[in-house]
Write a protein that holds these residues in place. Sequence first.
Motif, PDB file in Angstrom:
ATOM      1  N   TYR A   1       9.184 -18.990   0.343  1.00 16.92           N
ATOM      2  CA  TYR A   1      10.216 -18.355  -0.467  1.00 16.92           C
ATOM      3  C   TYR A   1       9.918 -18.524  -1.955  1.00 16.92           C
ATOM      4  O   TYR A   1      10.228 -17.658  -2.763  1.00 16.92           O
ATOM      5  N   ASN A   2       9.317 -19.630  -2.298  1.00 17.30           N
ATOM      6  CA  ASN A   2       9.007 -19.915  -3.698  1.00 17.30           C
ATOM      7  C   ASN A   2       7.705 -19.276  -4.185  1.00 17.30           C
ATOM      8  O   ASN A   2       7.153 -19.682  -5.206  1.00 17.30           O
TER       9      ASN A   2
ATOM     10  N   ARG B   1       4.103 -30.415  -1.032  1.00 19.03           N
ATOM     11  CA  ARG B   1       3.447 -29.586  -2.031  1.00 19.03           C
ATOM     12  C   ARG B   1       2.144 -28.984  -1.498  1.00 19.03           C
ATOM     13  O   ARG B   1       1.742 -27.889  -1.896  1.00 19.03           O
TER      14      ARG B   1
ATOM     15  N   LEU C   1      11.140 -13.641  -6.464  1.00 17.86           N
ATOM     16  CA  LEU C   1       9.746 -13.581  -6.886  1.00 17.86           C
ATOM     17  C   LEU C   1       9.044 -12.457  -6.131  1.00 17.86           C
ATOM     18  O   LEU C   1       8.373 -12.698  -5.140  1.00 17.86           O
ATOM     19  N   LEU C   2       9.260 -11.254  -6.582  1.00 16.77           N
ATOM     20  CA  LEU C   2       8.671 -10.123  -5.875  1.00 16.77           C
ATOM     21  C   LEU C   2       7.481  -9.577  -6.635  1.00 16.77           C
ATOM     22  O   LEU C   2       7.526  -9.433  -7.848  1.00 16.77           O
ATOM     23  N   SER C   3       6.443  -9.252  -5.912  1.00 17.11           N
ATOM     24  CA  SER C   3       5.310  -8.583  -6.528  1.00 17.11           C
ATOM     25  C   SER C   3       4.815  -7.509  -5.579  1.00 17.11           C
ATOM     26  O   SER C   3       4.334  -7.809  -4.492  1.00 17.11           O
TER      27      SER C   3
ATOM     28  N   LEU D   1      -1.689 -22.855  -9.412  1.00 15.44           N
ATOM     29  CA  LEU D   1      -2.235 -21.589  -8.931  1.00 15.44           C
ATOM     30  C   LEU D   1      -3.652 -21.382  -9.465  1.00 15.44           C
ATOM     31  O   LEU D   1      -4.542 -20.928  -8.752  1.00 15.44           O
TER      32      LEU D   1
ATOM     33  N   ARG E   1      10.437 -20.511 -11.574  1.00 13.19           N
ATOM     34  CA  ARG E   1      11.635 -21.086 -10.974  1.00 13.19           C
ATOM     35  C   ARG E   1      11.766 -22.590 -11.145  1.00 13.19           C
ATOM     36  O   ARG E   1      12.853 -23.104 -11.275  1.00 13.19           O
TER      37      ARG E   1
ATOM     38  N   ARG F   1       2.760 -25.630  -0.258  1.00 15.90           N
ATOM     39  CA  ARG F   1       2.870 -24.623  -1.319  1.00 15.90           C
ATOM     40  C   ARG F   1       1.478 -24.247  -1.829  1.00 15.90           C
ATOM     41  O   ARG F   1       1.173 -23.080  -2.070  1.00 15.90           O
ATOM     42  N   LEU F   2       0.645 -25.263  -1.992  1.00 13.85           N
ATOM     43  CA  LEU F   2      -0.701 -25.001  -2.512  1.00 13.85           C
ATOM     44  C   LEU F   2      -1.467 -24.081  -1.577  1.00 13.85           C
ATOM     45  O   LEU F   2      -2.267 -23.250  -2.000  1.00 13.85           O
TER      46      LEU F   2
ATOM     47  N   ASN G   1       3.330  -9.408 -11.801  1.00 10.94           N
ATOM     48  CA  ASN G   1       4.569  -9.990 -11.256  1.00 10.94           C
ATOM     49  C   ASN G   1       4.350 -11.239 -10.429  1.00 10.94           C
ATOM     50  O   ASN G   1       5.121 -11.529  -9.521  1.00 10.94           O
TER      51      ASN G   1
ATOM     52  N   GLU H   1      21.087 -21.252  -7.163  1.00  3.35           N
ATOM     53  CA  GLU H   1      20.130 -22.317  -7.429  1.00  3.35           C
ATOM     54  C   GLU H   1      18.846 -22.183  -6.604  1.00  3.35           C
ATOM     55  O   GLU H   1      17.970 -23.033  -6.678  1.00  3.35           O
ATOM     56  N   GLY H   2      18.773 -21.154  -5.786  1.00  2.00           N
ATOM     57  CA  GLY H   2      17.569 -20.937  -4.996  1.00  2.00           C
ATOM     58  C   GLY H   2      17.372 -21.953  -3.873  1.00  2.00           C
ATOM     59  O   GLY H   2      16.258 -22.394  -3.610  1.00  2.00           O
TER      60      GLY H   2
ATOM     61  N   TYR I   1      -0.528 -20.700  -2.396  1.00  2.00           N
ATOM     62  CA  TYR I   1      -1.220 -20.263  -3.619  1.00  2.00           C
ATOM     63  C   TYR I   1      -2.657 -19.862  -3.320  1.00  2.00           C
ATOM     64  O   TYR I   1      -3.178 -18.871  -3.843  1.00  2.00           O
TER      65      TYR I   1
ATOM     66  N   GLN J   1       5.279 -15.324  -4.096  1.00  2.00           N
ATOM     67  CA  GLN J   1       5.427 -13.870  -3.961  1.00  2.00           C
ATOM     68  C   GLN J   1       5.032 -13.391  -2.572  1.00  2.00           C
ATOM     69  O   GLN J   1       5.138 -12.205  -2.282  1.00  2.00           O
TER      70      GLN J   1
END
Lengths: 322, 174
Positions: free
Chosen positions: A202-203, A296, A82-84, B171, B39, A299-300, B34, A59-60, A303, A205
């Motif tokens: 983690y969420n 959030r 989520l790999l890049s 994003l 998710r 997270r932003l 990628n 479930e991550g 990004y 790349q």
Amino acid sequence: MTRKNYYLTTDGLLKRKENTVYFLNKDSKRPIPINKIYSIYAYGALSISSQVLNLLSREGIPVHFFNRYGFYTGSFYLRETLLSGDIIIKQAEHVLDNERRMELAKSFVRGAALNMKRVLGYYGLENGISDTLSDLESSGSITEVMNVEARIRSDYYSAIDGILPEGFRIERRTRRPPENMTNAMISFGNSLLYSTVITELYNTQLNPTISYLHEPFARRYSLALDLSEIFKPTIIDRMIISLIKKRAIKVEDFEHGMNQCLLNDSGKRKFLAEYDRRLGKTVKHRELGRKVSYRRLIRLEAYKLIKHLIGQKRYEPFVMWW
Amino acid sequence: MSMISGLEGNPAVRGLQINYYFICRTKLWFFSHNIQMERESELVKLGRLLHEESYSREKKELIIDDLIAADFVKRKDCLEVHEVKKSNTMEEAHRFQLIYYLFYLKHVKGIENLKGFIDYPALKKRTEVSLNDEDVEELKNVIKDIDGIIRGPPPAPQRKPICRSCAYFELCWI
């Protein structure tokens, strides 16, 4: 967002029965539906089985572990999904090229300093952050940048002391162990925030080990240290000041020892409850035109860093706009 | 990797990239590098559920060369290739994704007698798609164009009504 953080402050056991995780301690057995968990913070001694870890992994959901003093010990960091390759190359490129690294390192310090300024401004405190900050631009090395950061932070703590009651003053920043109550809360809060940032990274790349302000060898997830700097004033420091000023946290919430001071169980519980409430608080985001939670915002920030790395938009650190 | 006739020298393109080309260039670029978001998006989960739950009796996914991933195929007197979609607001994107599948199966895999369908279970609707010269010409241009976009810098996002429900919304607009 419907998923929540779970903070386990007592010793206990995590068990899996089908798709439900149960937390068992000496007093109770509490079901935690798997699709309600965002991440788990374990403060007590936690026994955990591989069946639970398999489910969490599917479930991550990461688990962050802390020792009995509240210091971060490590995470059950999931297999990266989520790999890049592109992003990792760009991340590394921005470390190897000194000019690019400095730009990002300075942004993190500038963001942190401007947020500190907002905190002081909120309490009507005088400060010299802008003056010190002007030295940032002329800094030519990471060490100089770090020194500017340290000077700003030390002035900032002295300024905050001006509004804290006696007994709760920081005096000077001490870690490992913290020597007084507010230092104890700062350490506890910073570890907590650091783990929250790890979850957010983690969420994305982004590789959490490639960092700009902190040396990539400073700690395993050094990029989480970089991003934490920006959010410490807004999330942790404001919360600590408010807990003290509202007398929500008291001398009895600490364990006082020889030259060391730590939050005790009731203190940790109060702190975590308030932290969680703050992470969930929302603000209307100006660019997005949407309400976003404090969590959030982290997270932003990740990004924004991605967009900077791929050359889409220059990174500007988050500075509290309210 | 087999080359598509008339497209020699171009890299392999995935069906979803054809789809994204018609929807949003920025999304195409992110996805192709990628940078994926899927998710947490509830809409993405919904889409996946739709794929899993619909037509469960005929569930025969067709995955070829990691490029083609048709939702299911049926073998009758001809080979029916089906793509399941939630709504028909992006019909052109869906149509070209399927045209690409049909083209690939025919020219690279040498399968004759193909029929293509887009299924909209929620709308109880089915659209037939077939290969014609005009579409094939456009498809070739699309593939070249996709290659150029991916190799270039990330395209600046363009604000569209669909941005609101896109997993890349934050994003793009942060």
